[in-house]
Design a protein around this motif. Structure first.
Motif, PDB file in Angstrom:
ATOM      1  N   ALA A   1      -2.783  -0.323  -5.904  1.00  0.00           N
ATOM      2  CA  ALA A   1      -2.435   0.922  -5.216  1.00  0.00           C
ATOM      3  C   ALA A   1      -2.503   0.766  -3.702  1.00  0.00           C
ATOM      4  O   ALA A   1      -1.783   1.442  -2.968  1.00  0.00           O
ATOM      5  CB  ALA A   1      -3.362   2.043  -5.665  1.00  0.00           C
ATOM      6  N   ASP A   2      -3.368  -0.131  -3.239  1.00  0.00           N
ATOM      7  CA  ASP A   2      -3.538  -0.360  -1.803  1.00  0.00           C
ATOM      8  C   ASP A   2      -2.732  -1.555  -1.299  1.00  0.00           C
ATOM      9  O   ASP A   2      -2.862  -1.930  -0.130  1.00  0.00           O
ATOM     10  CB  ASP A   2      -5.016  -0.578  -1.485  1.00  0.00           C
ATOM     11  CG  ASP A   2      -5.842   0.647  -1.795  1.00  0.00           C
ATOM     12  OD1 ASP A   2      -5.642   1.669  -1.120  1.00  0.00           O
ATOM     13  OD2 ASP A   2      -6.680   0.575  -2.718  1.00  0.00           O
ATOM     14  N   ARG A   3      -1.944  -2.193  -2.192  1.00  0.00           N
ATOM     15  CA  ARG A   3      -1.191  -3.396  -1.837  1.00  0.00           C
ATOM     16  C   ARG A   3      -2.123  -4.461  -1.274  1.00  0.00           C
ATOM     17  O   ARG A   3      -1.871  -5.074  -0.253  1.00  0.00           O
ATOM     18  CB  ARG A   3      -0.063  -3.072  -0.855  1.00  0.00           C
ATOM     19  CG  ARG A   3       0.936  -2.045  -1.333  1.00  0.00           C
ATOM     20  CD  ARG A   3       1.956  -2.562  -2.306  1.00  0.00           C
ATOM     21  NE  ARG A   3       2.711  -3.662  -1.716  1.00  0.00           N
ATOM     22  CZ  ARG A   3       3.154  -4.694  -2.420  1.00  0.00           C
ATOM     23  NH1 ARG A   3       2.939  -4.773  -3.698  1.00  0.00           N
ATOM     24  NH2 ARG A   3       3.831  -5.655  -1.838  1.00  0.00           N
TER      25      ARG A   3
ATOM     26  N   SER B   1      -6.264  -4.670  -5.673  1.00  0.00           N
ATOM     27  CA  SER B   1      -6.128  -3.223  -5.664  1.00  0.00           C
ATOM     28  C   SER B   1      -4.650  -2.899  -5.491  1.00  0.00           C
ATOM     29  O   SER B   1      -4.169  -2.737  -4.362  1.00  0.00           O
ATOM     30  CB  SER B   1      -6.950  -2.597  -4.534  1.00  0.00           C
ATOM     31  OG  SER B   1      -6.769  -1.194  -4.523  1.00  0.00           O
TER      32      SER B   1
ATOM     33  N   SER C   1     -11.145   0.759  -4.285  1.00  0.00           N
ATOM     34  CA  SER C   1     -10.682   0.644  -5.670  1.00  0.00           C
ATOM     35  C   SER C   1     -10.501  -0.803  -6.142  1.00  0.00           C
ATOM     36  O   SER C   1     -10.063  -1.026  -7.265  1.00  0.00           O
ATOM     37  CB  SER C   1      -9.353   1.389  -5.818  1.00  0.00           C
ATOM     38  OG  SER C   1      -8.375   0.803  -4.973  1.00  0.00           O
TER      39      SER C   1
END
Length: 161
Positions: free
Chosen positions: A65-67, A63, A44
């Motif tokens: 959301a993925d840190r 990203s 992402s």
């Protein structure tokens, strides 16, 4: 005896599958952004490119959301001496008033800890010298990252070598 070999094989398989925090990462070729390397990044991840006064390229791979938030600063190298390039980055990091310690150090990079009151914030630098340019990979300043998050980002850019 067969059971023993089966159990050992299964144990080795499970250890080999241990997550390094990069599950779901893919190869990301940064050549189109004037950074001639391939790193690993979450599926992402979005890439944002800017130029700082015509002197330095700034490429951020993000990203939330993925840190995952990696910034690449590319510029003409002042030297081809990797030890000196890394020493300069170490000096920048150590000059921060919140600098606490170097957590991990390797020939081309390092992970460090900053501490504000009792809160630890981790970061990294990884340097690649190619042609007459230097590429400094670092966590972006979009957030406060834990040690496992920084280690995953660090390993993802080490993939470039």
């Amino acid at each position: 005896m067969r059971l023993l070999f089966s159990v050992l094989f299964l144990a080795l398989l499970l250890v080999g599958c241990e997550s390094d925090g990069r599950a779901g990462y893919r190869d990301l070729d940064l050549t189109q952004y004037n950074i001639p390397v391939v790193i690993q990044a979450p599926d992402s991840a979005k890439v944002v490119v800017s130029n700082l006064s015509g002197v330095m390229d700034d490429v951020t791979i993000n990203s939330p959301a993925d840190r995952y938030a990696v910034q690449v600063l590319a510029s003409d190298a002042t030297t081809n001496d990797m030890a000196r390039l890394k020493a300069e980055e170490l000096e920048y990091v150590r000059d921060n008033r919140y600098f606490e310690q170097i957590v991990r150090e390797e020939p081309q990079g390092f992970i460090f800890e900053n501490k504000i009151d009792t809160t630890s914030a981790y970061g990294f630098r990884y340097i690649i010298y190619r042609g007459d340019r230097e590429f400094v990979f670092q966590n972006s300043f979009d957030g406060v990252f834990t040690l496992p998050e920084v280690e995953a980002m660090y390993e993802s850019v080490k993939f470039a070598e």
